[in-house]
Scaffold this active site. Structure first.
Site, PDB file in Angstrom:
ATOM      1  N   TRP A 160      -5.201 -27.312  -3.632  1.00 16.97           N
ATOM      2  CA  TRP A 160      -6.023 -26.984  -4.744  1.00 16.97           C
ATOM      3  C   TRP A 160      -5.461 -27.738  -6.166  1.00 16.97           C
ATOM      4  O   TRP A 160      -5.781 -27.202  -7.196  1.00 16.97           O
ATOM      5  CB  TRP A 160      -6.160 -25.548  -4.982  1.00 16.97           C
ATOM      6  CG  TRP A 160      -6.908 -25.203  -3.451  1.00 16.97           C
ATOM      7  CD1 TRP A 160      -8.178 -25.205  -3.263  1.00 16.97           C
ATOM      8  CD2 TRP A 160      -6.421 -24.272  -2.681  1.00 16.97           C
ATOM      9  NE1 TRP A 160      -8.261 -24.721  -2.052  1.00 16.97           N
ATOM     10  CE2 TRP A 160      -7.295 -24.037  -1.569  1.00 16.97           C
ATOM     11  CE3 TRP A 160      -4.971 -23.684  -2.247  1.00 16.97           C
ATOM     12  CZ2 TRP A 160      -7.072 -23.374  -0.558  1.00 16.97           C
ATOM     13  CZ3 TRP A 160      -4.724 -23.108  -1.219  1.00 16.97           C
ATOM     14  CH2 TRP A 160      -5.789 -23.054  -0.352  1.00 16.97           C
ATOM     15  N   HIS A 161      -4.654 -28.686  -5.948  1.00 16.14           N
ATOM     16  CA  HIS A 161      -4.194 -29.430  -7.194  1.00 16.14           C
ATOM     17  C   HIS A 161      -4.935 -30.509  -7.578  1.00 16.14           C
ATOM     18  O   HIS A 161      -4.270 -31.470  -8.374  1.00 16.14           O
ATOM     19  CB  HIS A 161      -2.813 -29.490  -7.004  1.00 16.14           C
ATOM     20  CG  HIS A 161      -1.938 -28.480  -6.707  1.00 16.14           C
ATOM     21  ND1 HIS A 161      -0.721 -28.556  -6.358  1.00 16.14           N
ATOM     22  CD2 HIS A 161      -2.308 -27.035  -6.589  1.00 16.14           C
ATOM     23  CE1 HIS A 161      -0.101 -27.290  -6.049  1.00 16.14           C
ATOM     24  NE2 HIS A 161      -0.911 -26.512  -6.290  1.00 16.14           N
ATOM     25  N   TYR A 162      -6.117 -30.350  -7.205  1.00 18.30           N
ATOM     26  CA  TYR A 162      -6.874 -31.605  -7.684  1.00 18.30           C
ATOM     27  C   TYR A 162      -7.237 -31.892  -9.441  1.00 18.30           C
ATOM     28  O   TYR A 162      -7.231 -30.786  -9.828  1.00 18.30           O
ATOM     29  CB  TYR A 162      -8.503 -31.448  -7.075  1.00 18.30           C
ATOM     30  CG  TYR A 162      -9.118 -30.307  -7.234  1.00 18.30           C
ATOM     31  CD1 TYR A 162      -9.868 -30.274  -8.528  1.00 18.30           C
ATOM     32  CD2 TYR A 162      -9.169 -29.117  -6.264  1.00 18.30           C
ATOM     33  CE1 TYR A 162     -10.889 -28.917  -8.610  1.00 18.30           C
ATOM     34  CE2 TYR A 162      -9.880 -28.066  -6.672  1.00 18.30           C
ATOM     35  CZ  TYR A 162     -10.646 -27.978  -7.646  1.00 18.30           C
ATOM     36  OH  TYR A 162     -11.368 -26.603  -7.712  1.00 18.30           O
ATOM     37  N   HIS A 163      -7.388 -32.952  -9.576  1.00 18.50           N
ATOM     38  CA  HIS A 163      -7.353 -33.131 -11.248  1.00 18.50           C
ATOM     39  C   HIS A 163      -7.921 -34.423 -11.572  1.00 18.50           C
ATOM     40  O   HIS A 163      -8.554 -35.232 -10.549  1.00 18.50           O
ATOM     41  CB  HIS A 163      -5.855 -33.474 -11.850  1.00 18.50           C
ATOM     42  CG  HIS A 163      -4.941 -34.224 -11.057  1.00 18.50           C
ATOM     43  ND1 HIS A 163      -4.535 -33.811  -9.857  1.00 18.50           N
ATOM     44  CD2 HIS A 163      -4.816 -35.639 -11.281  1.00 18.50           C
ATOM     45  CE1 HIS A 163      -3.816 -34.760  -9.116  1.00 18.50           C
ATOM     46  NE2 HIS A 163      -3.818 -36.095 -10.070  1.00 18.50           N
ATOM     47  N   LYS A 206       3.812 -31.503   0.158  1.00 15.51           N
ATOM     48  CA  LYS A 206       2.781 -31.916  -0.705  1.00 15.51           C
ATOM     49  C   LYS A 206       3.388 -33.117  -1.276  1.00 15.51           C
ATOM     50  O   LYS A 206       4.640 -33.038  -1.733  1.00 15.51           O
ATOM     51  CB  LYS A 206       2.292 -30.900  -1.840  1.00 15.51           C
ATOM     52  CG  LYS A 206       1.638 -31.527  -2.882  1.00 15.51           C
ATOM     53  CD  LYS A 206       1.926 -30.459  -4.338  1.00 15.51           C
ATOM     54  CE  LYS A 206       1.375 -31.431  -5.690  1.00 15.51           C
ATOM     55  NZ  LYS A 206       1.562 -30.639  -6.829  1.00 15.51           N
TER      56      LYS A 206
END
Length: 571
Positions: free
Chosen positions: A511-514, A411
């Site tokens: 799933w680390h969207y921000h 990532k």
């Protein structure tokens, strides 16, 4: 079996990979006397603080503020307790593949074509993820302007309840030693801290494989100061405008599971506030539904404009993830993320292994399964429901050998590439439209290429040799991951020779969207919404870049940190 045979055998298996991070402590609900279904709520109520979103930030925030004040925590989903799909490590992925209206996970597909998920449960993403717990880097804490001592105290407050040292077995040990051989040094042992090199990080799964989530932090709450309402989606924030120099938040409208409308208002008091903690999709969406956002978008949906704020919904980012699957001749343990390599060039290397950790099925890839909606083998725009169904069918027919092995993934930090979010309807339960623009910035792509190159070195390391077949070359492994028997569109024949193409073709989410309500653009450094009073946003939507290797530790910390800050402001 020759290379081509392996390629066909594993093709469908590459139909996916997934990540979030966490689950819930026990299948039995704790004795939370303050937790109720919203159907039991009165038509009108009054509180010192109203928090919208009982997720990774909202739970620690509510627990902290309840010490001195009356707090209402509104959660659109249900309780995580009593749901083994959430609680048990062995069931990882089952909640993400549940597409029912009552699922703790709500699937969405970005305009980029990457299938993703958002939480719909008390505890938020910590009830869905792979559990890895690791703090932000010290320089990240400094750059965002947090007080270092209070941040450390807040991390420790979280860790006393939800963080554990994982048991590192054979596969994860091989990845650890392979990282060191590949030059990701030094070895920093087991630590929650973010530092260059290779380390074993924390996990929110305990020694019995039970998940501990942000909902468990509510055990810190003052039960006389907190009310938690479940199945209580907030439809809009109410503002007092007349006679005020600028809009003042004064209450919220929410509906219960029967569709009955309720109103909750702030008690009179100059420092009482509404705090939005609904996540990177939910927080900008709720601001827009409440009249704060780009005027043209609001007008298009006949929403009364409270404040024309064109930066709401901007700066949306999702850290792209890419992986390589390695079939193993030796048995491997079931493991989620435990070891991480923190490189100097901006890529984080992690791994997962084993066969039977999704829905308890031994014929599944768990976090890499098409059942949870990820298709690394199919270019983003082609990841249709039909393609997912075909991938699941093909997976079911695979030889047992296809389920021995694991994935090593990378990532990238940041990322630098950004997109935007737009509302599609006035219903808060509907997904907004979101575009992340993966790899739009060249440095993001460069970091992915370097990350995949590092994974190749791990695979070829002496430490990893017992977990790979000698005759499966790196190009063969790349082709196995990038190719699929689901022949829906032309494949890029150069995916194994061009790592740039490989990164683009196999991009998935971790799933680390921000973003969407970023500091300095939508909120100030105290997380107060610019241009209005008595309203804050405290969650990952305020981030410019994702903190650390995995954000959940820092999001939980932020909830506690800001709770303490807000209490101190009132002294």
């Amino acid at each position: 079996m020759g290379t081509i045979g392996w390629w066909k055998l594993f093709g469908a298996a590459f139909a996916g990979i997934l990540f979030f991070h966490g689950f819930c402590a026990s299948e039995n609900a704790p004795n939370y006397t303050f937790m109720h279904n919203a159907t039991s709520a009165p038509p009108i109520s009054y509180y010192d603080y109203i928090i919208v979103g009982g997720g990774t930030a909202g739970c620690p925030l509510a627990a902290t503020l309840s010490q001195n004040y009356s707090v209402l925590l509104l959660e659109r989903g249900g309780s995580p307790y009593g749901n083994p799909n959430i609680s048990n490590l062995a069931a990882f992925g089952a909640a993400l593949s549940d597409l029912s209206p009552t699922s703790p996970s709500q699937r969405f597909i970005s305009e980029d074509g990457v299938i993703n998920a958002r939480a719909r449960v008390l505890g938020g993403g910590s009830c869905l993820n792979a559990g890895f717990y690791s703090r932000a880097a010290p320089h990240y804490v400094r750059e965002v302007g947090w007080d270092g001592r209070l941040a450390n105290e807040s991390y420790e407050w979280v860790e006393r309840v939800v963080a554990f040292e994982p048991p590192v077995k054979q596969w994860q040990s091989a990845v650890r030693d392979g990282l060191l051989e590949a030059g990701v040094v030094p070895f920093n042992g087991f630590t929650y801290d973010h530092m260059y090199g290779t380390k074993v990080g924390g996990t929110i799964f305990d020694q019995d494989g039970l998940r501990h989530t942000a909902a468990d932090l509510l055990q810190y709450a003052n039960p006389n100061g907190l009310t938690v309402l479940l199945h209580a989606p907030v439809h809009k924030i109410l503002f007092r405008i007349k006679g005020k120099p600028r809009p003042v938040a004064r209450g919220v409208v929410f509906r219960d599971a029967s569709g009955v409308k309720h109103r909750a208002y702030l008690k009179s008091g100059p420092k009482n506030e509404i705090i939005i903690s609904s996540g990177a999709l939910g927080s900008p969406q709720l601001l827009m539904l409440s009249g704060i956002g780009p005027a043209d978008q609001l007008k298009a949906h006949n929403i009364n404009i409270v404040l024309d704020q064109p930066l709401v919904g901007q700066g949306m980012s999702d850290n792209p993830m890419n992986s390589i699957f390695i079939p193993s001749p030796a048995p491997v343990e079931v493991s989620l993320i435990q070891v991480v390599g923190i490189t100097q060039f901006g890529s984080y290397i992690e791994a997962a292994s084993g066969a039977n950790f999704a829905g308890g099925s031994p014929r599944d890839y768990g976090m890499f399964s098409p059942k949870i909606g990820q298709l690394s083998t199919v270019p983003p725009k082609e990841r249709t429901p039909e393609a997912l169904a075909k991938a699941v069918e093909l997976e079911a027919n695979l030889d047992e050998a296809a389920f021995k092995g694991g994935f090593i993934l990378e990532k990238i930090m940041g990322p630098l590439s950004t997109g935007h979010l737009e509302i599609l309807t006035r219903n808060p339960n509907d997904n907004p439209s979101v575009t992340f623009n993966y790899f739009k910035e060249p440095l993001d792509l460069q970091r992915c290429v370097q990350g995949i190159s590092t994974i190749e070195k791990i695979i070829e390391s002496k430490a990893f040799s017992k977990f790979r077949y000698d005759y499966l070359t790196i190009p063969a492994l790349l082709n196995m991951t990038a190719s699929s028997p689901i022949n829906l569109l032309p494949k890029h024949a150069n995916a194994s020779t061009s790592l740039e193409q490989y990164c683009k073709d196999t991009v998935m989410t971790i799933w680390h969207y921000h973003g969407g309500c970023q500091v300095g653009k939508v909120v100030d450094h105290d997380y107060k919404v610019l241009g209005v009073d008595a309203l804050r946003v405290i969650d990952g939507s305020t981030f410019i870049y994702s903190p650390g290797t995995n954000p959940q530790a820092t999001v939980m910390m932020l909830g506690r940190y800001m709770g303490v800050r807000i209490l101190s402001e009132r002294l």
